[in-house]
Design a protein around this motif. Structure first.
Motif, PDB file in Angstrom:
ATOM      1  N   ALA A  87       0.513  32.306  45.867  1.00  0.00           N
ATOM      2  CA  ALA A  87       0.176  31.140  46.685  1.00  0.00           C
ATOM      3  C   ALA A  87       1.078  31.174  47.909  1.00  0.00           C
ATOM      4  O   ALA A  87       2.125  31.831  47.915  1.00  0.00           O
ATOM      5  CB  ALA A  87       0.376  29.847  45.901  1.00  0.00           C
ATOM      6  N   LEU A  88       0.667  30.439  48.931  1.00  0.00           N
ATOM      7  CA  LEU A  88       1.394  30.419  50.204  1.00  0.00           C
ATOM      8  C   LEU A  88       1.438  29.007  50.739  1.00  0.00           C
ATOM      9  O   LEU A  88       0.451  28.282  50.680  1.00  0.00           O
ATOM     10  CB  LEU A  88       0.674  31.317  51.223  1.00  0.00           C
ATOM     11  CG  LEU A  88       1.112  31.241  52.691  1.00  0.00           C
ATOM     12  CD1 LEU A  88       2.526  31.786  52.870  1.00  0.00           C
ATOM     13  CD2 LEU A  88       0.116  31.989  53.578  1.00  0.00           C
ATOM     14  N   TYR A  89       2.617  28.635  51.254  1.00  0.00           N
ATOM     15  CA  TYR A  89       2.688  27.427  52.072  1.00  0.00           C
ATOM     16  C   TYR A  89       3.332  27.787  53.398  1.00  0.00           C
ATOM     17  O   TYR A  89       4.195  28.667  53.467  1.00  0.00           O
ATOM     18  CB  TYR A  89       3.408  26.272  51.356  1.00  0.00           C
ATOM     19  CG  TYR A  89       4.891  26.428  51.194  1.00  0.00           C
ATOM     20  CD1 TYR A  89       5.780  25.967  52.161  1.00  0.00           C
ATOM     21  CD2 TYR A  89       5.425  27.031  50.057  1.00  0.00           C
ATOM     22  CE1 TYR A  89       7.146  26.104  52.001  1.00  0.00           C
ATOM     23  CE2 TYR A  89       6.784  27.164  49.886  1.00  0.00           C
ATOM     24  CZ  TYR A  89       7.646  26.693  50.874  1.00  0.00           C
ATOM     25  OH  TYR A  89       9.002  26.837  50.707  1.00  0.00           O
ATOM     26  N   VAL A  90       2.873  27.119  54.452  1.00  0.00           N
ATOM     27  CA  VAL A  90       3.323  27.407  55.813  1.00  0.00           C
ATOM     28  C   VAL A  90       3.740  26.107  56.480  1.00  0.00           C
ATOM     29  O   VAL A  90       2.994  25.126  56.459  1.00  0.00           O
ATOM     30  CB  VAL A  90       2.188  28.057  56.645  1.00  0.00           C
ATOM     31  CG1 VAL A  90       2.640  28.300  58.081  1.00  0.00           C
ATOM     32  CG2 VAL A  90       1.709  29.344  55.995  1.00  0.00           C
ATOM     33  N   ARG A  91       4.906  26.103  57.064  1.00  0.00           N
ATOM     34  CA  ARG A  91       5.315  24.990  57.927  1.00  0.00           C
ATOM     35  C   ARG A  91       4.971  25.413  59.341  1.00  0.00           C
ATOM     36  O   ARG A  91       5.613  26.277  59.933  1.00  0.00           O
ATOM     37  CB  ARG A  91       6.813  24.703  57.782  1.00  0.00           C
ATOM     38  CG  ARG A  91       7.341  23.653  58.744  1.00  0.00           C
ATOM     39  CD  ARG A  91       6.688  22.286  58.494  1.00  0.00           C
ATOM     40  NE  ARG A  91       7.114  21.339  59.499  1.00  0.00           N
ATOM     41  CZ  ARG A  91       6.310  20.832  60.439  1.00  0.00           C
ATOM     42  NH1 ARG A  91       5.025  21.170  60.483  1.00  0.00           N
ATOM     43  NH2 ARG A  91       6.763  19.986  61.318  1.00  0.00           N
ATOM     44  N   ALA A  92       3.889  24.821  59.870  1.00  0.00           N
ATOM     45  CA  ALA A  92       3.318  25.251  61.140  1.00  0.00           C
ATOM     46  C   ALA A  92       3.488  24.191  62.216  1.00  0.00           C
ATOM     47  O   ALA A  92       3.164  23.029  61.998  1.00  0.00           O
ATOM     48  CB  ALA A  92       1.836  25.561  60.963  1.00  0.00           C
ATOM     49  N   GLY A  93       3.962  24.622  63.356  1.00  0.00           N
ATOM     50  CA  GLY A  93       4.026  23.735  64.508  1.00  0.00           C
ATOM     51  C   GLY A  93       2.680  23.640  65.200  1.00  0.00           C
ATOM     52  O   GLY A  93       2.384  22.666  65.872  1.00  0.00           O
ATOM     53  N   HIS A  94       1.867  24.668  65.028  1.00  0.00           N
ATOM     54  CA  HIS A  94       0.530  24.691  65.618  1.00  0.00           C
ATOM     55  C   HIS A  94      -0.491  24.587  64.485  1.00  0.00           C
ATOM     56  O   HIS A  94      -0.436  23.664  63.703  1.00  0.00           O
ATOM     57  CB  HIS A  94       0.338  25.945  66.471  1.00  0.00           C
ATOM     58  CG  HIS A  94       1.297  26.001  67.623  1.00  0.00           C
ATOM     59  ND1 HIS A  94       1.216  25.140  68.680  1.00  0.00           N
ATOM     60  CD2 HIS A  94       2.371  26.782  67.855  1.00  0.00           C
ATOM     61  CE1 HIS A  94       2.196  25.391  69.531  1.00  0.00           C
ATOM     62  NE2 HIS A  94       2.916  26.393  69.055  1.00  0.00           N
ATOM     63  N   ASP A  95      -1.372  25.571  64.352  1.00  0.00           N
ATOM     64  CA  ASP A  95      -2.399  25.454  63.311  1.00  0.00           C
ATOM     65  C   ASP A  95      -2.203  26.387  62.122  1.00  0.00           C
ATOM     66  O   ASP A  95      -2.892  26.268  61.127  1.00  0.00           O
ATOM     67  CB  ASP A  95      -3.794  25.635  63.901  1.00  0.00           C
ATOM     68  CG  ASP A  95      -4.060  27.048  64.401  1.00  0.00           C
ATOM     69  OD1 ASP A  95      -3.196  27.933  64.250  1.00  0.00           O
ATOM     70  OD2 ASP A  95      -5.149  27.250  64.956  1.00  0.00           O
ATOM     71  N   GLY A  96      -1.277  27.324  62.181  1.00  0.00           N
ATOM     72  CA  GLY A  96      -0.981  28.208  61.064  1.00  0.00           C
ATOM     73  C   GLY A  96      -1.973  29.327  60.830  1.00  0.00           C
ATOM     74  O   GLY A  96      -1.791  30.136  59.923  1.00  0.00           O
ATOM     75  N   THR A  97      -3.001  29.411  61.659  1.00  0.00           N
ATOM     76  CA  THR A  97      -4.065  30.401  61.442  1.00  0.00           C
ATOM     77  C   THR A  97      -3.546  31.831  61.438  1.00  0.00           C
ATOM     78  O   THR A  97      -3.830  32.604  60.522  1.00  0.00           O
ATOM     79  CB  THR A  97      -5.174  30.246  62.508  1.00  0.00           C
ATOM     80  OG1 THR A  97      -5.677  28.919  62.447  1.00  0.00           O
ATOM     81  CG2 THR A  97      -6.297  31.236  62.282  1.00  0.00           C
ATOM     82  N   GLY A  98      -2.798  32.202  62.454  1.00  0.00           N
ATOM     83  CA  GLY A  98      -2.281  33.575  62.540  1.00  0.00           C
ATOM     84  C   GLY A  98      -1.314  33.887  61.420  1.00  0.00           C
ATOM     85  O   GLY A  98      -1.315  35.002  60.886  1.00  0.00           O
ATOM     86  N   THR A  99      -0.516  32.920  61.052  1.00  0.00           N
ATOM     87  CA  THR A  99       0.449  33.110  59.966  1.00  0.00           C
ATOM     88  C   THR A  99      -0.283  33.378  58.664  1.00  0.00           C
ATOM     89  O   THR A  99       0.033  34.331  57.946  1.00  0.00           O
ATOM     90  CB  THR A  99       1.346  31.865  59.841  1.00  0.00           C
ATOM     91  OG1 THR A  99       1.944  31.588  61.103  1.00  0.00           O
ATOM     92  CG2 THR A  99       2.413  32.066  58.789  1.00  0.00           C
ATOM     93  N   CYS A 100      -1.254  32.538  58.359  1.00  0.00           N
ATOM     94  CA  CYS A 100      -2.025  32.719  57.117  1.00  0.00           C
ATOM     95  C   CYS A 100      -2.742  34.060  57.118  1.00  0.00           C
ATOM     96  O   CYS A 100      -2.726  34.776  56.111  1.00  0.00           O
ATOM     97  CB  CYS A 100      -3.023  31.578  56.941  1.00  0.00           C
ATOM     98  SG  CYS A 100      -2.255  29.996  56.590  1.00  0.00           S
TER      99      CYS A 100
END
Length: 153
Positions: free
Chosen positions: A91-104
């Motif tokens: 599983a993954l969680y992201v703390r995103a300042g924007h939308d997190g799309t590229g990170t995911c």
């Protein structure tokens, strides 16, 4: 006892609280058969990964990508674990300042190459800080731990 590894980059107070919330979720009083360890990505080793039954990844969104620390973890662990950890629940969680799309997308691409199995879509905590992020992270930890304990994943 099954081992759940949390590899989470926590460079700020808020991201540390998020990682701790995941740990708190794993340690829910109704869950007894799961041991959990939280390691920063720069400290996690292939041996840590080889010894786990499931993994939760946590990262900040850095210039539309995962943290350099999480990328380093993947760089060091990818080939030593590639053939041995196929099907690992993740599983993954992201703390995103924007939308997190590229990170995911970046993390999902690597995990797909490792042939890991997603237990749910990534949790993206985006925008201004919201204490609701902590509840979401705790739920993620509980969900993963309960599934591992019951043999769902």
């Amino acid at each position: 006892m099954k081992q759940l590894l949390i590899v989470a980059h926590a460079p700020s107070e808020n991201t540390r609280l998020m990682a701790e919330a995941v740990v708190n979720g794993v340690n829910h009083p109704d869950i007894e058969g799961i041991a959990c360890r939280w390691l920063p990505p720069l400290e996690a080793t292939p041996e840590d990964l080889l010894g786990c039954d499931g993994i939760i990844l946590g990262t900040t969104e850095n210039l539309g990508y995962m943290s350099g620390a999480l990328k380093d973890f993947f760089d060091r662990c990818y080939y030593p674990c590639l053939e041995l950890k196929q099907g690992l629940p993740c599983a993954l969680y992201v703390r995103a300042g924007h939308d997190g799309t590229g990170t995911c997308r970046a993390v999902e691409t690597i995990c797909t190459g490792l042939r890991w199995s997603w237990i749910q879509p990534p949790l993206v905590c985006k925008g201004e800080w919201d204490s609701e992020f902590l509840k979401q992270c705790e739920t993620l930890g509980t969900t993963m731990a309960a599934g591992l304990e019951m043999g769902v994943y």
